[in-house]
Write an enzyme that holds these catalytic residues in place. Structure first.
Site, PDB file in Angstrom:
ATOM      1  N   THR A 249       0.843  -1.206   0.000  1.00 30.82           N
ATOM      2  CA  THR A 249       0.000   0.000   0.000  1.00 30.82           C
ATOM      3  C   THR A 249       0.873   1.248   0.000  1.00 30.82           C
ATOM      4  OG1 THR A 249      -1.712  -1.163   1.234  1.00 30.82           O
ATOM      5  CG2 THR A 249      -1.776   1.232   1.340  1.00 30.82           C
TER       6      THR A 249
ATOM      7  N   THR B 229       4.199   4.286  -3.762  1.00 23.86           N
ATOM      8  CA  THR B 229       5.151   3.450  -4.509  1.00 23.86           C
ATOM      9  C   THR B 229       4.468   2.141  -4.921  1.00 23.86           C
ATOM     10  OG1 THR B 229       6.786   4.360  -2.972  1.00 23.86           O
ATOM     11  CG2 THR B 229       7.568   2.723  -4.537  1.00 23.86           C
TER      12      THR B 229
ATOM     13  N   GLY C 122       6.138  -0.767  -0.153  1.00 23.32           N
ATOM     14  CA  GLY C 122       7.014   0.359   0.154  1.00 23.32           C
ATOM     15  C   GLY C 122       7.360   0.410   1.628  1.00 23.32           C
TER      16      GLY C 122
ATOM     17  N   LYS D  64       6.815   1.258   8.840  1.00 27.67           N
ATOM     18  CA  LYS D  64       5.738   1.267   7.850  1.00 27.67           C
ATOM     19  C   LYS D  64       4.453   1.733   8.524  1.00 27.67           C
ATOM     20  CE  LYS D  64       5.183  -2.083   5.041  1.00 27.67           C
ATOM     21  NZ  LYS D  64       4.857  -1.022   4.052  1.00 27.67           N
TER      22      LYS D  64
ATOM     23  N   GLY E 268       0.757   5.087   5.474  1.00 29.78           N
ATOM     24  CA  GLY E 268      -0.523   5.026   4.761  1.00 29.78           C
ATOM     25  C   GLY E 268      -1.607   4.338   5.564  1.00 29.78           C
TER      26      GLY E 268
ATOM     27  N   GLU F  65      -0.527  -5.121   6.271  1.00 27.06           N
ATOM     28  CA  GLU F  65       0.807  -5.281   5.668  1.00 27.06           C
ATOM     29  C   GLU F  65       1.623  -6.293   6.462  1.00 27.06           C
ATOM     30  OE1 GLU F  65       1.331  -0.830   3.732  1.00 27.06           O
ATOM     31  OE2 GLU F  65       2.151  -1.207   5.708  1.00 27.06           O
TER      32      GLU F  65
ATOM     33  N   LYS G 277      14.261   7.200   1.741  1.00 26.74           N
ATOM     34  CA  LYS G 277      13.729   6.337   2.811  1.00 26.74           C
ATOM     35  C   LYS G 277      14.834   5.621   3.589  1.00 26.74           C
ATOM     36  CE  LYS G 277       9.469   7.066   1.340  1.00 26.74           C
ATOM     37  NZ  LYS G 277       8.618   6.048   0.771  1.00 26.74           N
TER      38      LYS G 277
HETATM   39  C1  5RP Z   1       1.452   2.194   4.075  1.00 20.32           C
HETATM   40  C2  5RP Z   1       2.917   1.990   4.099  1.00 20.32           C
HETATM   41  C3  5RP Z   1       3.679   2.457   2.918  1.00 20.32           C
HETATM   42  O1  5RP Z   1       4.428   1.419   2.424  1.00 20.32           O
HETATM   43  C4  5RP Z   1       4.572   3.584   3.313  1.00 20.32           C
HETATM   44  O2  5RP Z   1       3.789   4.584   3.952  1.00 20.32           O
HETATM   45  C5  5RP Z   1       5.306   4.175   2.126  1.00 20.32           C
HETATM   46  O3  5RP Z   1       4.407   4.873   1.323  1.00 20.32           O
HETATM   47  P1  5RP Z   1       4.860   5.655   0.025  1.00 20.32           P
HETATM   48  O4  5RP Z   1       5.240   4.636  -0.989  1.00 20.32           O
HETATM   49  O5  5RP Z   1       3.638   6.451  -0.358  1.00 20.32           O
HETATM   50  O6  5RP Z   1       6.009   6.551   0.404  1.00 20.32           O
HETATM   51  O7  5RP Z   1       3.494   1.472   5.014  1.00 20.32           O
HETATM   52  O8  5RP Z   1       0.861   1.810   5.287  1.00 20.32           O
END
Ligand code: 5RP
Length: 225
Positions: free
Chosen positions: A33, A36, A87, A99, A102, A108, A126
């Site tokens: 999620t 990315t 991601g 993580k 999102g 996850e 990151k």
């Molecule tokens: C969602 C996550 C995502 O992997 C993390 O927030 C990275 O997001 P992005 O690819 O938008 O930077 O853990 O719960």
């Protein structure tokens, strides 16, 4: 497209090579999620006819997959996920991650636990030496909120309720600011044991196996030692 988005796209494309071995098989692919992961889903669309099924780590990703005509199944209907692509908000040299930015950390973590290989896709911003600059998300049972604010403060963090947000599981998130996480496994275990915590967004006990890290110099592939 911003430079960061170009790097995200590059790692999303590179991740295709990690799922390609299962094209044309019965395997279910784990899908993460975030922005990315969204780009990875869009890349998968061109191969929809070669993918038997996917397991999504959020309603958001399930919706995007279905929008591309890619089959999404319930985790309870599969016994094996050979590869999970997702991601991260932060990742360190041992491929432990923060993580949950999102909000999908619980699902996850479940999909990651089932998956044989976790492929993390991230742009170079990151990668950190010490986890914790990104506020640590903790999914909580709402009735435990104030208790957990006190408990997490005692660990040295500054928890803030993610206002106006409920997870796919109907829970709240505390974002814990100001932690310097020198022992990700220990802290994952410690926070995970507090009553009322559903999931802590530290992925250390089950970190990534492969990190595809995008920088202007190209995509670097790192493996868990
Ligand atoms: C969602 C996550 C995502 O992997 C993390 O927030 C990275 O997001 P992005 O690819 O938008 O930077 O853990 O719960």
């Amino acid at each position: 497209m911003s430079i960061q988005d170009q790097l995200k796209l590059a790692v999303a494309r590179a991740a295709l090579e990690h799922v390609r071995p299962w094209f044309g098989s019965n395997a279910a692919i784990g899908i993460g999620t975030g922005s990315t992961a969204d780009l990875f889903i869009d890349e998968l669309a061109a191969h929809r006819d070669s993918i038997a099924a996917t397991v999504a780590s959020s309603e958001r990703s399930a919706h995007r997959l279905r929008g591309h005509g890619i089959r999404v199944v319930d985790l309870n209907d599969v016994e094996d996920i050979p590869v999970y692509v997702d991601g991260a908000d932060e990742v360190d040299a041992s491929l432990a991650m923060i993580k949950g930015g999102g909000g999908a950390l619980t699902r996850e973590k479940i999909v990651a636990a089932v998956a044989r290989t976790f492929v993390c896709i991230a742009d170079a911003s990151k990668k950190v030496d010490v986890l914790g600059r990104f506020p640590l998300p903790v999914e909580i049972i709402p009735m435990a909120r104030n208790f957990l604010v006190r408990e997490l403060s005692r660990l040295g963090g500054k928890p803030r309720v993610r206002e106006g947000y409920l997870t796919d599981n109907g829970n709240q998130i505390l974002d814990v600011h100001g932690l310097m996480i020198t022992d990700p496994r220990g802290l994952e275990q410690q926070i995970g044991q507090i009553p009322g915590v559903v999931t802590v967004g530290l992925f250390a006990a089950r970190g990534a196996d492969v990190l595809l890290l995008g920088s202007p110099a190209g995509v670097q592939e790192l493996r868990r030692k």
